[in-house]
Write an enzyme that holds these catalytic residues in place. Structure first.
Site, PDB file in Angstrom:
ATOM      1  N   ALA A 242      32.610  39.842  36.648  1.00  0.00           N
ATOM      2  CA  ALA A 242      32.222  41.145  35.797  1.00  0.00           C
ATOM      3  C   ALA A 242      32.686  42.504  36.201  1.00  0.00           C
ATOM      4  O   ALA A 242      32.737  43.460  35.300  1.00  0.00           O
ATOM      5  CB  ALA A 242      30.577  41.526  36.199  1.00  0.00           C
ATOM      6  N   ALA A 243      33.510  42.422  37.267  1.00  0.00           N
ATOM      7  CA  ALA A 243      34.221  43.918  37.556  1.00  0.00           C
ATOM      8  C   ALA A 243      35.324  44.115  36.614  1.00  0.00           C
ATOM      9  O   ALA A 243      35.971  43.246  35.977  1.00  0.00           O
ATOM     10  CB  ALA A 243      34.802  43.897  39.032  1.00  0.00           C
ATOM     11  N   PRO A 244      35.470  45.500  36.307  1.00  0.00           N
ATOM     12  CA  PRO A 244      34.867  46.711  36.941  1.00  0.00           C
ATOM     13  C   PRO A 244      33.460  47.108  36.084  1.00  0.00           C
ATOM     14  O   PRO A 244      33.213  47.926  36.385  1.00  0.00           O
ATOM     15  CB  PRO A 244      35.871  47.646  36.635  1.00  0.00           C
ATOM     16  CG  PRO A 244      36.343  47.233  35.457  1.00  0.00           C
ATOM     17  CD  PRO A 244      36.615  45.840  35.415  1.00  0.00           C
ATOM     18  N   GLY A 245      32.794  46.203  35.132  1.00  0.00           N
ATOM     19  CA  GLY A 245      31.665  46.269  34.661  1.00  0.00           C
ATOM     20  C   GLY A 245      31.537  46.957  33.130  1.00  0.00           C
ATOM     21  O   GLY A 245      30.440  47.084  32.829  1.00  0.00           O
ATOM     22  N   LYS A 247      32.256  45.168  30.322  1.00  0.00           N
ATOM     23  CA  LYS A 247      31.530  44.193  29.543  1.00  0.00           C
ATOM     24  C   LYS A 247      30.153  44.292  29.770  1.00  0.00           C
ATOM     25  O   LYS A 247      29.226  44.185  29.196  1.00  0.00           O
ATOM     26  CB  LYS A 247      32.313  43.053  29.566  1.00  0.00           C
ATOM     27  CG  LYS A 247      33.634  43.070  28.813  1.00  0.00           C
ATOM     28  CD  LYS A 247      34.171  41.705  28.926  1.00  0.00           C
ATOM     29  CE  LYS A 247      35.674  41.834  28.333  1.00  0.00           C
ATOM     30  NZ  LYS A 247      36.597  42.459  29.381  1.00  0.00           N
ATOM     31  N   ASP A 295      30.777  33.700  44.426  1.00  0.00           N
ATOM     32  CA  ASP A 295      31.936  32.991  43.721  1.00  0.00           C
ATOM     33  C   ASP A 295      31.492  32.347  42.573  1.00  0.00           C
ATOM     34  O   ASP A 295      30.570  31.394  42.656  1.00  0.00           O
ATOM     35  CB  ASP A 295      32.611  32.193  44.799  1.00  0.00           C
ATOM     36  CG  ASP A 295      33.670  31.392  44.301  1.00  0.00           C
ATOM     37  OD1 ASP A 295      33.998  31.392  43.235  1.00  0.00           O
ATOM     38  OD2 ASP A 295      34.406  30.760  45.089  1.00  0.00           O
ATOM     39  N   ASP A 313      34.160  36.084  31.683  1.00  0.00           N
ATOM     40  CA  ASP A 313      35.513  36.715  31.666  1.00  0.00           C
ATOM     41  C   ASP A 313      36.180  36.298  32.675  1.00  0.00           C
ATOM     42  O   ASP A 313      36.155  36.904  33.929  1.00  0.00           O
ATOM     43  CB  ASP A 313      35.186  37.993  31.601  1.00  0.00           C
ATOM     44  CG  ASP A 313      36.481  38.801  31.365  1.00  0.00           C
ATOM     45  OD1 ASP A 313      37.653  38.415  31.357  1.00  0.00           O
ATOM     46  OD2 ASP A 313      36.514  40.114  31.299  1.00  0.00           O
ATOM     47  N   CYS A 366      41.986  37.591  29.103  1.00  0.00           N
ATOM     48  CA  CYS A 366      42.760  38.703  28.689  1.00  0.00           C
ATOM     49  C   CYS A 366      44.448  38.046  28.560  1.00  0.00           C
ATOM     50  O   CYS A 366      45.257  38.684  28.955  1.00  0.00           O
ATOM     51  CB  CYS A 366      42.831  39.735  29.241  1.00  0.00           C
ATOM     52  SG  CYS A 366      42.848  39.969  31.010  1.00  0.00           S
TER      53      CYS A 366
END
Length: 415
Positions: A242-245, A247, A295, A313, A366
């Site tokens: 999820a980083a950097p947050g 989404k 993880d 993602d 991406c």
């Protein structure tokens, strides 16, 4: 030098600079990396031997500025650029001896116009041969336009925080501040309720109410996830990797009220802190949200309760976001792709077990390399009879309004 010769990421390096230093250093660095090959052609025409690493980088920064003079990012006259480069050379014992060379070479660069034949077939970014082979094979008619698009500076695209303002509300604030913008209403047929593109990029500190959480910087192509997942109140959600947050925040802004539960998962402790910082700035932290270090390819962090929706993602080559991160071209190696594909597969297999029957999973990268997108989903569907593919954009290639992304939407059902 740390990017080109030591293989370090700019994102990590920029974290060391304060808000005053960072914009100028970032602008110079990005522009120099985008112009790297062209600057090298201009410089080496006037050098009898290859300079030291330190001098080479200094000359390329100055050559980039000379080539770009008169543009918005550089209004300096040639004598100013040359003089400042000579001063910079004098500041380091590794380049002090080359002040005269710096002066002479840069003046020649400024007075020499390269013929088209010297520049034909050369991108400013030094895409590796293996990278170009992959792009050519996948997009035989579009590969050159893709590479040229990725050399351009990216647009400043915003996501309006729907918990605080409608897009129309924030557009009015931009107009009062005298900031010109465009509305991005859809991409690949998916409506966007929050996307705005600023006509002339500016520091985020100049955006109305940025620090209060009214908007975030996020590429329009990355804003499709909530619309594809069709979020409902009370659902249990997982945002893996999820980083950097950004989404994670977008999911919460879209639901408009508390989810049943949302878990934002990230493997790296320092990057987990960035998720917390993002949600704090946007005033989205509450008791229903957990930010966990773990993880995604392993089940040891999971409590056994199934999720209604999963946003996945995955780590990838980032080959679709080169114009925002030009250091990727310098850092990525061919063997990385095999490793990343294996990691993606392991994560997808693991979190699929955590999805409810009837639930949906959105696989997102991406990347513009097919083995990280379409080929990954095709293989998964072949191996999992209980996976049904739903309508989603698939591969988005870099365009004027967005970077390159892949979206694959899967529903879990009993075969």
């Amino acid at each position: 030098m740390q990017v080109v010769h030591e293989g370090r990421s700019l994102s990590a390096l920029f974290d060391a600079f304060n808000e005053v230093e960072r914009p100028a250093i970032q602008s110079l660095t990005y522009a120099t990396l985008r112009d790297w090959t062209h600057a090298q052609i201009r410089l080496y025409k006037h050098l009898s031997k290859k300079p030291s690493k330190e001098l080479d980088v200094l000359l390329k920064v100055a050559a980039m500025l000379i080539h770009n003079r008169g543009r918005d990012q550089n209004q300096y006259a040639v004598p100013t650029i040359v003089n400042e480069a000579v001063k910079a050379a004098a500041m380091s014992p590794k380049t002090k001896h080359a002040q005269g060379l710096t002066n002479a070479v840069l003046r020649k660069v400024a007075s020499t116009t390269l013929c088209q034949a010297e520049m034909d077939g050369q991108f400013g970014l030094p895409f590796p041969d293996w990278w170009l082979r992959r792009i050519r094979a996948a997009y035989s008619d579009q590969w050159e336009s893709i590479c040229r698009r990725q050399q351009e500076p990216p647009p400043l695209t915003l996501r309006v925080n729907q918990m605080m303002n409608t897009r129309a509300d924030y557009e009015a604030k931009l107009e009062r501040a005298g900031i010109a913008y465009q509305t991005i209403s859809e991409i690949a047929g998916i409506p966007l309720r929050s996307a705005l593109m600023i006509d002339v990029p500016l520091p985020v500190s100049q955006l109305p109410e940025f620090m209060q959480g009214a908007v975030s910087v996020q590429d329009a192509g990355a804003q499709l996830a909530p619309g594809l997942l069709c979020l409902q109140n009370g659902e249990r959600l997982l945002d893996a990797c999820a980083a950097p947050g950004g989404k994670t925040a977008h999911l919460l802004e879209t639901i408009r009220s508390e989810p049943g539960e949302l878990i934002a998962l990230e493997i790296d402790t320092e990057r987990t802190k960035k998720i917390v910082n993002t949600l704090t700035r946007l005033q989205l932290i509450n008791s229903r949200i957990q930010v966990i270090t773990g993880d995604a390819s392993q089940p040891d962090w999971w409590d056994g309760n199934l999720f209604d929706k999963i946003l996945l993602d995955v780590p990838c080559s980032a080959s679709g976001i080169v114009r925002r991160h030009p250091d990727i071209v310098f850092l990525r190696k061919q063997q990385d792709i095999v490793r990343l594909v294996e990691t993606q597969r392991a994560i997808l297999e693991n979190v699929w077990m955590m999805l409810k029957n009837g639930g949906t999973l959105l696989y997102l990268t991406c990347s513009i390399f097919p083995e990280e997108g379409e080929e990954q989903i095709t293989r998964f569907l072949r191996d999992h009879p209980n996976a049904l593919r739903l309508e989603a954009p698939g591969q988005l290639l870099p365009s004027e309004h967005h970077d390159g992304f892949f979206y694959g939407l899967l529903k879990k059902h009993q075969p």
